[in-house]
Design an enzyme around this catalytic site. Sequence first.
Site, mmCIF file in Angstrom:
data_model
loop_
_atom_site.group_PDB
_atom_site.id
_atom_site.type_symbol
_atom_site.label_atom_id
_atom_site.label_comp_id
_atom_site.label_asym_id
_atom_site.label_seq_id
_atom_site.Cartn_x
_atom_site.Cartn_y
_atom_site.Cartn_z
ATOM 1 N N ALA A 340 0.786 -1.236 0.000
ATOM 2 C CA ALA A 340 0.000 0.000 0.000
ATOM 3 C C ALA A 340 0.817 1.285 0.000
ATOM 4 C CB ALA A 340 -0.948 -0.004 1.206
ATOM 5 N N GLY A 341 2.058 1.248 0.527
ATOM 6 C CA GLY A 341 2.803 2.501 0.638
ATOM 7 C C GLY A 341 3.154 3.103 -0.708
ATOM 8 N N PRO A 342 3.163 4.441 -0.814
ATOM 9 C CA PRO A 342 2.917 5.439 0.236
ATOM 10 C C PRO A 342 1.460 5.830 0.434
ATOM 11 C CG PRO A 342 3.668 6.541 -1.737
ATOM 12 C CD PRO A 342 3.692 5.071 -2.050
ATOM 13 N N LYS A 345 -2.796 5.027 -4.106
ATOM 14 C CA LYS A 345 -3.824 4.120 -4.620
ATOM 15 C C LYS A 345 -4.762 3.678 -3.506
ATOM 16 C CE LYS A 345 -1.064 2.327 -8.481
ATOM 17 N NZ LYS A 345 0.211 3.010 -8.146
ATOM 18 N N ASP A 392 4.235 -8.611 5.940
ATOM 19 C CA ASP A 392 4.891 -9.123 4.736
ATOM 20 C C ASP A 392 3.816 -9.622 3.774
ATOM 21 O OD1 ASP A 392 6.335 -10.444 2.780
ATOM 22 O OD2 ASP A 392 7.710 -11.408 4.190
ATOM 23 N N CYS A 463 5.127 0.117 -12.013
ATOM 24 C CA CYS A 463 5.492 1.375 -12.663
ATOM 25 C C CYS A 463 6.789 1.143 -13.439
ATOM 26 C CB CYS A 463 5.663 2.498 -11.647
ATOM 27 S SG CYS A 463 5.866 4.106 -12.432
#
Length: 530
Positions: A340-342, A345, A392, A463
């Site tokens: 999820a970071g940062p 989304k 994790d 990305c």
Amino acid sequence: MSDARGGAPGGRGRRDDRGRQGPPRTGGASGGDTGRRRDERGRERGAARAEGRGHRSAAAPTDRRRGTDAARAAAFEVLREVDGSDSYANLVLPPLLRERGLSGRDAAFATELAYGTLRLRGRYDVVIELCAARTLDRIEPPVLDLLRMGVHQLLGMRVPAHAAVSETVGLARERTGVGSGQFVNAVLRAVGRESPETWLARVADHVDPAGTDAVARLAAVESHPVWVARALREALAGNGRDVDELVELMRADNTAPEVTLVARPGLVTAGDLVEQSRGAGRRGRWVETAVVLSGGDPGAVAAVREGLAGVQDEGSQLVALAFAQAPVAGRDERWLDLCAGPGGKSALLAALASGRGARLVANEVAPHRARLVERALVAVPADAVEEVRTGDGRVVGQDEPAAYDRVLVDAPCTGLGALRRRPEARWRRVPSDLAQLGALQRALLSSALDAVRPGGVVAYVTCSPHLAETQLVVKDVLRKRSDVEVLDAREPVRDVAGDDIPLGDRLDVQLWPHAHGTDAMFLTLLRRSG
């Protein structure tokens, strides 16, 4: 017409040390009082000296100028942080500008100087080697950064040559000593004797004297490591595109992107953001949530400060919205953002989930990034977020089998799709990174497929357009499974972006900076079967 370094012919005014147009010179060879200011050798003197008001400095030439303006000093500090501390420029520069009180033109100048120097470092390093008559490893890193800054002003910005040299030399004398200032002065003066076009030809010929390796020549001129250039060419071919697009793609990587905001659904509209931007914002090209800023600080937009909106590339928004648009069989109540970071989304998905009665679990392995996720979700209704947790992602499928209706895997990758925004990434990554990242990407995707229930959907996103991080990861994972169906990702992408968006013939979707104006996001959609 101004020259390549931003100078202007007489009669059209002078440029200051930032390349900005100043008032025109008055007088000339046939008018004014300049004739009275010539000495016995016919050399023109300044008005002050002609009238006896001038004086010569008693200081030695090397001691006359130390330091530079705040904008150049800030850019230099960013380069040193990036080189010395492995920092990212987009994280270092904004707080530094605020700390120094730089805004408007000064902030824009510092930003272009820092980012432009980082983007075109490869090209400039060849120029520096040719003019310094020594290899880069024989130049101290701070001095090398100063030279790169000076060369960017000479060859990549509309800064007059005298200002580019004198200001960089002054900064060198202050930060690295008088001796290095003399060295910087000599190198930059040599650079300034040739036009940018001449230097491009010399750079290409230096790396490939025989003229037999077009990709190596292009990589040097467009400032990409050769391995990255070859990988991008392979990615174009692997996605059914013309490999000749490589020139456009690499030039797009070297073009400063505009800042894009995301209007989080149910919290604020894109129209609100355009209004709050006070003329600096316009609607995005592909998605209804995107607003592009032509300038200014995004933090000045009220909705951004309040967490109703955020900074997020339009390609990143598009793949998240397409993931949420993909049809699932049965219930659609529990979503997971596995990496999820940062939090960009996560915040967009949580806002969507709130409007559908669903809840999001945001998982992040790094505690400091999990805190960033919490910050991004601050304005999202609490009932839309089940949990932000540190864990994790590779073991979630084992710990929570078939527990989710949707799972997003925004996998850690080389970031080669976002070189416009993180220019230093191209110099940090090496081919050996792909093996380590590839193992992680495969483990995360496998975990996500175990964590989604039959009938649920998994999105694999990176990305990066590198085939080893995109198509090959999915292919390898699916080879070991018989319970996964590949969905046509183009359908939900078109549902979100419209039928005019150019897509290939594959079921997955690869976006491109030169074709879509976004980061090079990759999306595959998978449905878990019974």
